[in-house]
Write a protein that holds these residues in place. Structure first.
Motif, PDB file in Angstrom:
ATOM      1  N   LEU A 284       0.305   1.030  -4.389  1.00 27.00           N
ATOM      2  CA  LEU A 284      -1.212   0.824  -4.421  1.00 27.00           C
ATOM      3  C   LEU A 284      -1.568  -0.813  -4.637  1.00 27.00           C
ATOM      4  N   ALA A 285      -0.554  -1.402  -5.208  1.00 26.10           N
ATOM      5  CA  ALA A 285      -0.776  -3.079  -5.051  1.00 26.10           C
ATOM      6  C   ALA A 285      -0.591  -3.457  -3.654  1.00 26.10           C
TER       7      ALA A 285
ATOM      8  N   PHE B  57      -1.481  -1.877  -0.914  1.00 29.11           N
ATOM      9  CA  PHE B  57      -2.748  -1.245  -0.462  1.00 29.11           C
ATOM     10  C   PHE B  57      -3.846  -2.198  -0.807  1.00 29.11           C
ATOM     11  N   ARG B  58      -3.925  -2.751  -1.842  1.00 29.54           N
ATOM     12  CA  ARG B  58      -5.086  -3.625  -2.367  1.00 29.54           C
ATOM     13  C   ARG B  58      -4.947  -4.847  -1.793  1.00 29.54           C
ATOM     14  N   LEU B  59      -3.735  -5.296  -1.316  1.00 30.93           N
ATOM     15  CA  LEU B  59      -3.564  -6.763  -0.841  1.00 30.93           C
ATOM     16  C   LEU B  59      -4.067  -6.575   0.809  1.00 30.93           C
TER      17      LEU B  59
ATOM     18  N   SER C 297      -6.611  -4.459   1.521  1.00 34.04           N
ATOM     19  CA  SER C 297      -7.895  -3.598   1.746  1.00 34.04           C
ATOM     20  C   SER C 297      -8.933  -4.114   2.685  1.00 34.04           C
ATOM     21  N   LYS C 298      -8.833  -5.329   3.404  1.00 28.20           N
ATOM     22  CA  LYS C 298      -9.459  -5.926   4.369  1.00 28.20           C
ATOM     23  C   LYS C 298      -9.727  -4.817   5.313  1.00 28.20           C
TER      24      LYS C 298
ATOM     25  N   LYS D 244     -10.479  -2.124   6.059  1.00 22.41           N
ATOM     26  CA  LYS D 244     -11.589  -0.961   5.565  1.00 22.41           C
ATOM     27  C   LYS D 244     -11.719  -0.024   6.800  1.00 22.41           C
TER      28      LYS D 244
ATOM     29  N   GLU E 209      -0.394 -11.085   6.527  1.00 16.03           N
ATOM     30  CA  GLU E 209      -0.487  -9.969   5.607  1.00 16.03           C
ATOM     31  C   GLU E 209       1.028  -9.427   5.566  1.00 16.03           C
TER      32      GLU E 209
ATOM     33  N   PRO F 290       1.749  -8.497  -8.502  1.00 15.15           N
ATOM     34  CA  PRO F 290       0.595  -8.491  -7.633  1.00 15.15           C
ATOM     35  C   PRO F 290      -0.486  -9.177  -7.913  1.00 15.15           C
ATOM     36  N   ASP F 291      -0.620  -9.313  -9.173  1.00 16.95           N
ATOM     37  CA  ASP F 291      -1.915 -10.208  -9.699  1.00 16.95           C
ATOM     38  C   ASP F 291      -2.010 -11.758  -9.362  1.00 16.95           C
TER      39      ASP F 291
ATOM     40  N   LYS G 104      -6.117 -11.775  -2.673  1.00 20.13           N
ATOM     41  CA  LYS G 104      -6.360 -10.976  -1.946  1.00 20.13           C
ATOM     42  C   LYS G 104      -7.209 -11.165  -0.964  1.00 20.13           C
TER      43      LYS G 104
END
Ligand SMILES: [Zn+2]
Length: 154
Positions: A27-28, A30-32, A34-35, A37, A69, A147-148, A152
Motif C-alpha cells: 500500500l505504501a 501504491f501511495r507513491l 497514486s498520481k 489515477k 517512479e 515510506p514517509d 509523493k
C-alpha cells in the motif's frame, strides 16, 4: 501458491506488474504511484512467497512506469520486480536498480539539517541496498528509507 495462479487472479492484457513487494509495503508503494489515477489498478496483498514470506503485488493496466517512479519504488521495496505485460504475457522482467546517490526524492529526517531549513535539494549516498540505507550528504545522518521519507509528488 504457484506464480501462474496469481496472474489468473486478475490478469491484465497490457501494463505493468510490480511483484515481490515485501508485505506490508504494497500500500505504501501504491501511495507513491497514486498520481496514476486514471489507470485500472489491482492490488494483491499477502501472497505466499518462498523468498519473502508474504508479498504484495500491484498491477497497472495499460501503464508504463517512468524511471522516476521505478526509482521511488526501489527505495522502499528493493526486492520488488517489474514485469512488463503485453498480449497477456510477461515480455520483460526488470530488477530494481538502486542508484549510488539519490538527489531529491527523499527528505532528511534530521530537523536541523540544512536541507530542511533552507529548502535545499537533498543529496544522499546509498550505504546499504537491502533494505536501502542512506547517509545525508549535508549532515551525515544515516537512515533506513521508510515510506514517509519519500516524496509523493512528481
Ligand atoms: Zn541531512
Amino acid at each position: 501458491m504457484p506464480d501462474s495462479r496469481q496472474y489468473k487472479v486478475f490478469k491484465i492484457e497490457q501494463g505493468t506488474v510490480i511483484d515481490h513487494i515485501p508485505s506490508p509495503r504494497g500500500l505504501a508503494v501504491f501511495r507513491l504511484l497514486s498520481k496514476n489515477k486514471n489507470s485500472l489498478i489491482s492490488i494483491g496483498l499477502n501472497f505466499d512467497s518462498k523468498t519473502l514470506g508474504k508479498k504484495d503485488l500491484l498491477k497497472f493496466e495499460g501503464k508504463a512506469l517512468s524511471k522516476k517512479e521505478t526509482d521511488k519504488i526501489s527505495l522502499i521495496a528493493p526486492e520488488a520486480t517489474i514485469n512488463i505485460i503485453k498480449g497477456s504475457k510477461v515480455i520483460e522482467k526488470r530488477q530494481m536498480d538502486i542508484p549510488e546517490e539519490i538527489h531529491g526524492i527523499i527528505k532528511c529526517l534530521n530537523p536541523n539539517c540544512i536541507t530542511n531549513i533552507e529548502k535545499l535539494e537533498t543529496k544522499f549516498r546509498v550505504i546499504e541496498k537491502k533494505p536501502v540505507k542512506v547517509a545525508c550528504h549535508y549532515c551525515e545522518r544515516n537512515a533506513v528509507v521508510v515510506p514517509d521519507m519519500v516524496d509523493k509528488g512528481e
